[in-house]
Design a protein around this motif. Sequence first.
Motif, PDB file in Angstrom:
ATOM      1  N   ILE A 270      39.795  43.042  37.339  1.00 40.07           N
ATOM      2  CA  ILE A 270      39.005  41.822  37.165  1.00 40.07           C
ATOM      3  C   ILE A 270      38.126  41.999  35.930  1.00 40.07           C
ATOM      4  O   ILE A 270      37.503  43.048  35.739  1.00 40.07           O
ATOM      5  CB  ILE A 270      38.120  41.544  38.413  1.00 40.07           C
ATOM      6  N   GLN A 271      38.060  40.975  35.121  1.00 45.81           N
ATOM      7  CA  GLN A 271      37.286  41.031  33.886  1.00 45.81           C
ATOM      8  C   GLN A 271      35.792  40.876  34.176  1.00 45.81           C
ATOM      9  O   GLN A 271      35.390  40.000  34.951  1.00 45.81           O
ATOM     10  CB  GLN A 271      37.733  39.920  32.931  1.00 45.81           C
ATOM     11  N   ALA A 272      34.977  41.718  33.550  1.00 44.28           N
ATOM     12  CA  ALA A 272      33.522  41.626  33.706  1.00 44.28           C
ATOM     13  C   ALA A 272      33.035  40.247  33.285  1.00 44.28           C
ATOM     14  O   ALA A 272      32.119  39.683  33.903  1.00 44.28           O
ATOM     15  CB  ALA A 272      32.832  42.716  32.883  1.00 44.28           C
TER      16      ALA A 272
ATOM     17  N   PHE B 295      44.713  45.868  49.018  1.00 42.82           N
ATOM     18  CA  PHE B 295      43.537  46.330  48.283  1.00 42.82           C
ATOM     19  C   PHE B 295      42.310  45.740  48.957  1.00 42.82           C
ATOM     20  O   PHE B 295      42.230  44.526  49.134  1.00 42.82           O
ATOM     21  CB  PHE B 295      43.561  45.838  46.829  1.00 42.82           C
ATOM     22  N   VAL B 296      41.360  46.588  49.344  1.00 41.50           N
ATOM     23  CA  VAL B 296      40.080  46.105  49.830  1.00 41.50           C
ATOM     24  C   VAL B 296      39.077  46.398  48.727  1.00 41.50           C
ATOM     25  O   VAL B 296      38.755  47.553  48.459  1.00 41.50           O
ATOM     26  CB  VAL B 296      39.663  46.771  51.158  1.00 41.50           C
ATOM     27  N   THR B 297      38.636  45.340  48.071  1.00 45.63           N
ATOM     28  CA  THR B 297      37.745  45.465  46.916  1.00 45.63           C
ATOM     29  C   THR B 297      36.468  44.696  47.217  1.00 45.63           C
ATOM     30  O   THR B 297      36.297  43.551  46.800  1.00 45.63           O
ATOM     31  CB  THR B 297      38.434  44.947  45.636  1.00 45.63           C
TER      32      THR B 297
ATOM     33  N   ALA C 295      41.828  34.140  41.499  1.00 51.42           N
ATOM     34  CA  ALA C 295      43.079  34.151  40.720  1.00 51.42           C
ATOM     35  C   ALA C 295      43.308  35.528  40.107  1.00 51.42           C
ATOM     36  O   ALA C 295      44.416  36.082  40.200  1.00 51.42           O
ATOM     37  CB  ALA C 295      43.029  33.084  39.627  1.00 51.42           C
ATOM     38  N   GLU C 296      42.272  36.094  39.497  1.00 55.30           N
ATOM     39  CA  GLU C 296      42.421  37.417  38.875  1.00 55.30           C
ATOM     40  C   GLU C 296      42.698  38.495  39.925  1.00 55.30           C
ATOM     41  O   GLU C 296      43.449  39.441  39.652  1.00 55.30           O
ATOM     42  CB  GLU C 296      41.186  37.776  38.045  1.00 55.30           C
ATOM     43  N   MET C 297      42.117  38.348  41.105  1.00 52.17           N
ATOM     44  CA  MET C 297      42.384  39.318  42.176  1.00 52.17           C
ATOM     45  C   MET C 297      43.859  39.277  42.587  1.00 52.17           C
ATOM     46  O   MET C 297      44.504  40.324  42.706  1.00 52.17           O
ATOM     47  CB  MET C 297      41.499  39.044  43.396  1.00 52.17           C
TER      48      MET C 297
ATOM     49  N   ALA D 237      34.726  47.762  42.367  1.00 50.67           N
ATOM     50  CA  ALA D 237      36.072  47.990  42.908  1.00 50.67           C
ATOM     51  C   ALA D 237      37.035  46.905  42.427  1.00 50.67           C
ATOM     52  O   ALA D 237      38.195  47.193  42.117  1.00 50.67           O
ATOM     53  CB  ALA D 237      36.033  48.034  44.428  1.00 50.67           C
ATOM     54  N   LYS D 238      36.580  45.673  42.370  1.00 51.55           N
ATOM     55  CA  LYS D 238      37.431  44.582  41.874  1.00 51.55           C
ATOM     56  C   LYS D 238      37.882  44.880  40.448  1.00 51.55           C
ATOM     57  O   LYS D 238      39.039  44.675  40.084  1.00 51.55           O
ATOM     58  CB  LYS D 238      36.686  43.241  41.930  1.00 51.55           C
ATOM     59  N   GLN D 239      36.952  45.379  39.638  1.00 48.84           N
ATOM     60  CA  GLN D 239      37.278  45.688  38.250  1.00 48.84           C
ATOM     61  C   GLN D 239      38.188  46.911  38.147  1.00 48.84           C
ATOM     62  O   GLN D 239      39.188  46.891  37.439  1.00 48.84           O
ATOM     63  CB  GLN D 239      35.997  45.920  37.448  1.00 48.84           C
ATOM     64  N   GLN D 240      37.852  47.978  38.869  1.00 52.89           N
ATOM     65  CA  GLN D 240      38.600  49.225  38.761  1.00 52.89           C
ATOM     66  C   GLN D 240      39.992  49.136  39.372  1.00 52.89           C
ATOM     67  O   GLN D 240      40.951  49.630  38.801  1.00 52.89           O
ATOM     68  CB  GLN D 240      37.819  50.364  39.422  1.00 52.89           C
TER      69      GLN D 240
END
Length: 159
Positions: free
Chosen positions: A60-62, A46-48, A77-79, A53-56
């Motif tokens: 990743i939580q806002a 995944f390239v975010t 960690a979330e990634m 993109a990280k969220q979608q």
Amino acid sequence: MSVEALLARARARGLRVCTAESCTGGMVAAALTDIAGSSDVVECGFVTYSNAAKQQMLGIQAATLAAHGAVSEEVAAEMAEGALAHSAADIAVSITGIAGPGGSEFKPEGRVCFGVAAKGAQTRTETIEFGALGRDKVREAARDHALDCLDKAASRSDQ
């Protein structure tokens, strides 16, 4: 550590790996897939680059982004956990950082945060201060460190 050795270790243990990259833009996945026969180990990458993109793509939580910023161990960690959750991989490595040029007093150029998530294990994070080496060198150093993180994870007995 060679990429070939990492792939051999993961292969011997039946592990599949994935990447979640921001500042390296896919360099870790490219290093893995440069090796012929890596398809039996590499699940996906995944390239975010953007926060959206990280969220979608990774979930990743806002609130995490708002509280800690994209370049943080919390987001790393979330990634890694999001990459694991959105793939069939056993191990995921994540990278988020400031390759440069630029940065700030609080988040200087060369700061890169890493996460490693694995099924059945606690997620590990760390921050490396590579310093203002220049964009290319920071990205290369981050790629190499992420590969080392994957190699260590593939070697652990708790995987």
